[in-house]
Motif scaffolding. Structure first.
Motif, PDB file in Angstrom:
ATOM      1  N   PRO A 198       1.985  39.686  17.572  1.00  0.00           N
ATOM      2  CA  PRO A 198       2.260  38.977  16.114  1.00  0.00           C
ATOM      3  C   PRO A 198       1.180  39.253  15.447  1.00  0.00           C
ATOM      4  CG  PRO A 198       2.568  36.874  17.350  1.00  0.00           C
ATOM      5  CD  PRO A 198       2.273  38.199  18.138  1.00  0.00           C
ATOM      6  N   SER A 199       0.599  39.508  14.135  1.00  0.00           N
ATOM      7  CA  SER A 199      -0.298  39.552  13.381  1.00  0.00           C
ATOM      8  C   SER A 199      -1.274  37.550  13.437  1.00  0.00           C
ATOM      9  CB  SER A 199      -0.303  39.699  12.435  1.00  0.00           C
ATOM     10  OG  SER A 199       0.520  39.874  11.183  1.00  0.00           O
ATOM     11  N   ASN A 200      -0.103  36.502  12.862  1.00  0.00           N
ATOM     12  CA  ASN A 200      -0.641  35.378  12.978  1.00  0.00           C
ATOM     13  C   ASN A 200      -1.098  34.763  13.683  1.00  0.00           C
ATOM     14  OD1 ASN A 200       1.491  34.999  14.403  1.00  0.00           O
ATOM     15  ND2 ASN A 200       2.564  34.150  12.122  1.00  0.00           N
TER      16      ASN A 200
ATOM     17  N   PRO B 115      -6.411  36.693  20.307  1.00  0.00           N
ATOM     18  CA  PRO B 115      -6.963  36.070  19.455  1.00  0.00           C
ATOM     19  C   PRO B 115      -7.526  34.601  19.474  1.00  0.00           C
ATOM     20  CG  PRO B 115      -5.360  37.825  17.716  1.00  0.00           C
ATOM     21  CD  PRO B 115      -5.025  36.959  19.572  1.00  0.00           C
ATOM     22  N   ARG B 116      -6.049  33.742  20.334  1.00  0.00           N
ATOM     23  CA  ARG B 116      -6.149  32.278  20.521  1.00  0.00           C
ATOM     24  C   ARG B 116      -6.933  32.459  21.855  1.00  0.00           C
ATOM     25  NH1 ARG B 116      -0.285  30.397  19.292  1.00  0.00           N
ATOM     26  NH2 ARG B 116       0.319  32.111  21.017  1.00  0.00           N
ATOM     27  N   GLY B 117      -6.741  32.981  22.075  1.00  0.00           N
ATOM     28  CA  GLY B 117      -7.936  33.661  24.021  1.00  0.00           C
ATOM     29  C   GLY B 117      -9.050  33.296  23.283  1.00  0.00           C
ATOM     30  N   GLN B 118      -9.491  34.013  22.723  1.00  0.00           N
ATOM     31  CA  GLN B 118     -10.823  34.097  22.039  1.00  0.00           C
ATOM     32  C   GLN B 118     -10.976  32.533  21.641  1.00  0.00           C
ATOM     33  OE1 GLN B 118     -11.471  37.916  19.677  1.00  0.00           O
ATOM     34  NE2 GLN B 118     -10.251  39.368  20.701  1.00  0.00           N
ATOM     35  N   LEU B 119     -10.391  32.172  20.996  1.00  0.00           N
ATOM     36  CA  LEU B 119     -11.389  30.657  20.512  1.00  0.00           C
ATOM     37  C   LEU B 119     -11.241  29.476  21.492  1.00  0.00           C
ATOM     38  CD1 LEU B 119      -8.446  30.748  16.811  1.00  0.00           C
ATOM     39  CD2 LEU B 119     -10.508  30.155  16.832  1.00  0.00           C
TER      40      LEU B 119
ATOM     41  N   GLU C 122      -3.235  38.451  25.917  1.00  0.00           N
ATOM     42  CA  GLU C 122      -2.092  39.394  25.133  1.00  0.00           C
ATOM     43  C   GLU C 122      -0.824  39.086  25.661  1.00  0.00           C
ATOM     44  OE1 GLU C 122      -3.650  43.049  24.446  1.00  0.00           O
ATOM     45  OE2 GLU C 122      -5.022  42.148  22.249  1.00  0.00           O
ATOM     46  N   TYR C 123      -1.017  39.613  27.478  1.00  0.00           N
ATOM     47  CA  TYR C 123       0.164  39.216  28.303  1.00  0.00           C
ATOM     48  C   TYR C 123       0.771  38.053  28.225  1.00  0.00           C
ATOM     49  CZ  TYR C 123       0.679  44.286  30.553  1.00  0.00           C
ATOM     50  OH  TYR C 123       0.300  45.676  30.623  1.00  0.00           O
ATOM     51  N   ASN C 124       0.062  36.732  28.017  1.00  0.00           N
ATOM     52  CA  ASN C 124       0.749  35.839  28.129  1.00  0.00           C
ATOM     53  C   ASN C 124       1.696  35.244  27.183  1.00  0.00           C
ATOM     54  OD1 ASN C 124      -2.265  33.714  29.908  1.00  0.00           O
ATOM     55  ND2 ASN C 124      -0.449  34.775  31.039  1.00  0.00           N
ATOM     56  N   VAL C 125       0.918  35.643  26.100  1.00  0.00           N
ATOM     57  CA  VAL C 125       2.018  36.077  24.852  1.00  0.00           C
ATOM     58  C   VAL C 125       2.762  36.839  24.318  1.00  0.00           C
ATOM     59  CG1 VAL C 125       1.628  36.224  22.267  1.00  0.00           C
ATOM     60  CG2 VAL C 125      -0.381  35.672  22.860  1.00  0.00           C
TER      61      VAL C 125
ATOM     62  N   ALA D 209       3.211  25.670  14.338  1.00  0.00           N
ATOM     63  CA  ALA D 209       4.359  25.870  14.302  1.00  0.00           C
ATOM     64  C   ALA D 209       3.589  26.761  12.664  1.00  0.00           C
ATOM     65  CB  ALA D 209       3.656  24.667  13.480  1.00  0.00           C
ATOM     66  N   GLU D 210       2.937  27.819  12.778  1.00  0.00           N
ATOM     67  CA  GLU D 210       3.732  28.719  11.343  1.00  0.00           C
ATOM     68  C   GLU D 210       3.565  29.939  11.698  1.00  0.00           C
ATOM     69  OE1 GLU D 210       0.011  29.067   9.287  1.00  0.00           O
ATOM     70  OE2 GLU D 210      -0.695  26.350   9.140  1.00  0.00           O
TER      71      GLU D 210
END
Length: 428
Positions: free
Chosen positions: A416-418, A218-222, A203-206, A424-425
């Motif tokens: 962000p929630s997305n 969320p992407r880190g979890q992926l 989250e800190y990277n984001v 790209a989105e």
């Protein structure tokens, strides 16, 4: 010449390889005949090459450097006596001889294969020709070789038998020589594979914040799931072990890898002191002078009540020593720490470490060959922010905020929630 930064032993070395000097006098390596004792022209070239290498080594030491390695055979007592007299009596530098003895046929065969693959002498020969030539070259050495004998020679030496199976020392004195003896005693010459990856996007990277103990995005979890899938699907020839820091983003990243895990405090990210949790923009606003000083000398700069890259190197010493004896270790770490670790294994220059690009969601595989490592980088298909910041050209304490922030990576102002969606989105 090859620069090696053994900062885990506080020894900064330069290797002067006699073979490289010999190649300067020969357009192309011909054959083993140059190493025959009765080959006067070959002997003259090799003696001249040795003199040049030793002279350059002495210049390196006279410039105030710590240790020089003269990589040559020195197989006769007369050669060792002349070298010892020149270095010790004429130049005033202590000299420690390292004698490598190998009678293990399996080790010898493996060493021959490595020489054939990586020696510049054999790059234009077929494998059959190279094997024959190398064996005859070794025969020439053996005919001239006079083992070091403490009863006949007044020199300091370390004898390494069968690539570290037995190590003996004679007249080793002082901190530097003791450090070299310790390194040789723990030397591992078996093939080695190590894996390094940063934690998944946090989250800190984001948000563009440094340090802290943030959870994965969320992407880190992926990425954590993709990383586990990658390692869990590899052929289980040998078991893996996973080393993480004590911070939760590395533990979360490694959670699903089916292997024993070990949290190592020394692998924690660089402590940013009063700047922990800040963005670069906030650092520039609150501590513009500190921000400029860091850009001027990122290697030595220490955050107030925090750490520098040099501090990281110091606390990594036992970790690096331990890794040299390991195989199939997966290190899940942090950007600054992995820069230092990869720099160590890849012999990077010290001033390059703070700016090495170690991207998120990427596996770095190191495979040893001889005393070097081959690098393979695998980017897993999970989007993430880019946290790499290049050094700005203007590092003056009087620079404008715009100049200071020129190379700051893009980031989100709020989570962000997305983030589950493709980048790209999701607009930065």
């Amino acid at each position: 010449m090859e620069l090696l930064h053994f900062y885990n032993r506080n020894l900064f070395l330069l290797v002067f390889d006699c073979s490289e000097y010999r190649r300067r006098h020969m357009a192309l390596y011909g054959s083993h005949d140059i190493f025959r004792a009765d080959n006067q022209q070959g002997s003259a070239i090799r003696r001249q090459s040795a003199r040049e290498a030793v002279q350059d080594a002495m210049l390196w030491l006279k410039d105030g450097n710590s240790v020089a390695i003269f990589d040559g055979t020195n197989i006769t007592r007369e050669q060792r006596r002349e070298l010892s007299d020149y270095c010790l009596n004429d130049m005033g530098f202590r000299i420690l001889f390292i004698e490598c003895v190998c009678e293990d046929q399996e080790l010898l065969e493996r060493n021959i294969i490595e020489i054939l693959h990586y020696s510049a002498d054999y790059k234009n020969m077929s494998e059959e020709e190279a094997v024959d030539d190398l064996r005859k070259k070794l025969e020439h050495y053996m005919r001239q070789y006079e083992p070091i004998d403490a009863g006949l020679e007044t020199i300091s030496f370390v004898r390494v038998e069968n690539m570290g199976e037995t190590v003996t020392a004679h007249k080793v004195a002082g901190q530097k020589e003791s450090g070299i003896l310790g390194y040789l005693s723990g030397m591992r010459c078996l093939p080695q594979t190590l894996y390094f990856t940063r934690h998944g996007e946090s989250e800190y990277n984001v948000l563009g914040r440094i340090g802290g103990d943030a959870a994965l995005s969320p992407r880190g979890q992926l990425y954590a799931r993709a990383l586990a899938d990658h390692f869990n699907s590899l052929p289980a020839r040998e078991p893996y072990t996973v080393w993480t820091s004590e911070l939760r983003r590395t533990k979360q990243t490694a959670a699903d890898i089916r292997a024993p895990k070990r949290a190592v405090r020394a692998l924690n990210e660089l402590d940013a002191g009063i700047c922990e949790g800040l963005t670069y923009e906030e650092m520039q606003e609150r501590f513009p002078q500190e921000f400029a000083w860091r850009d001027q000398d990122k290697l030595h700069y220490r955050y107030p009540w925090g750490e520098s890259y040099i501090d990281i190197m110091t606390r990594l010493r036992p970790v690096l020593s331990a890794l040299e004896d390991e195989h199939n270790v997966i290190v899940v770490g942090h950007q600054a720490v992995l820069r230092c670790m990869l720099g160590y294994f890849l012999d990077a220059k010290l001033d390059e470490l703070p700016y090495m690009n170690v991207p998120l969601h990427t596996i770095v595989k190191l495979t040893s060959y001889g005393y070097k490592y081959k690098v393979e980088m695998t980017k897993l298909p999970v989007e993430c922010v880019d946290t790499h910041r290049k050094q700005p050209k203007n590092c003056s304490i009087n620079r404008t905020s715009a100049d200071a922030l020129t190379t700051v990576p893009s980031h989100y102002d709020t989570l962000p929630s997305n983030l589950w969606q493709n980048s790209a989105e999701a607009q930065l």
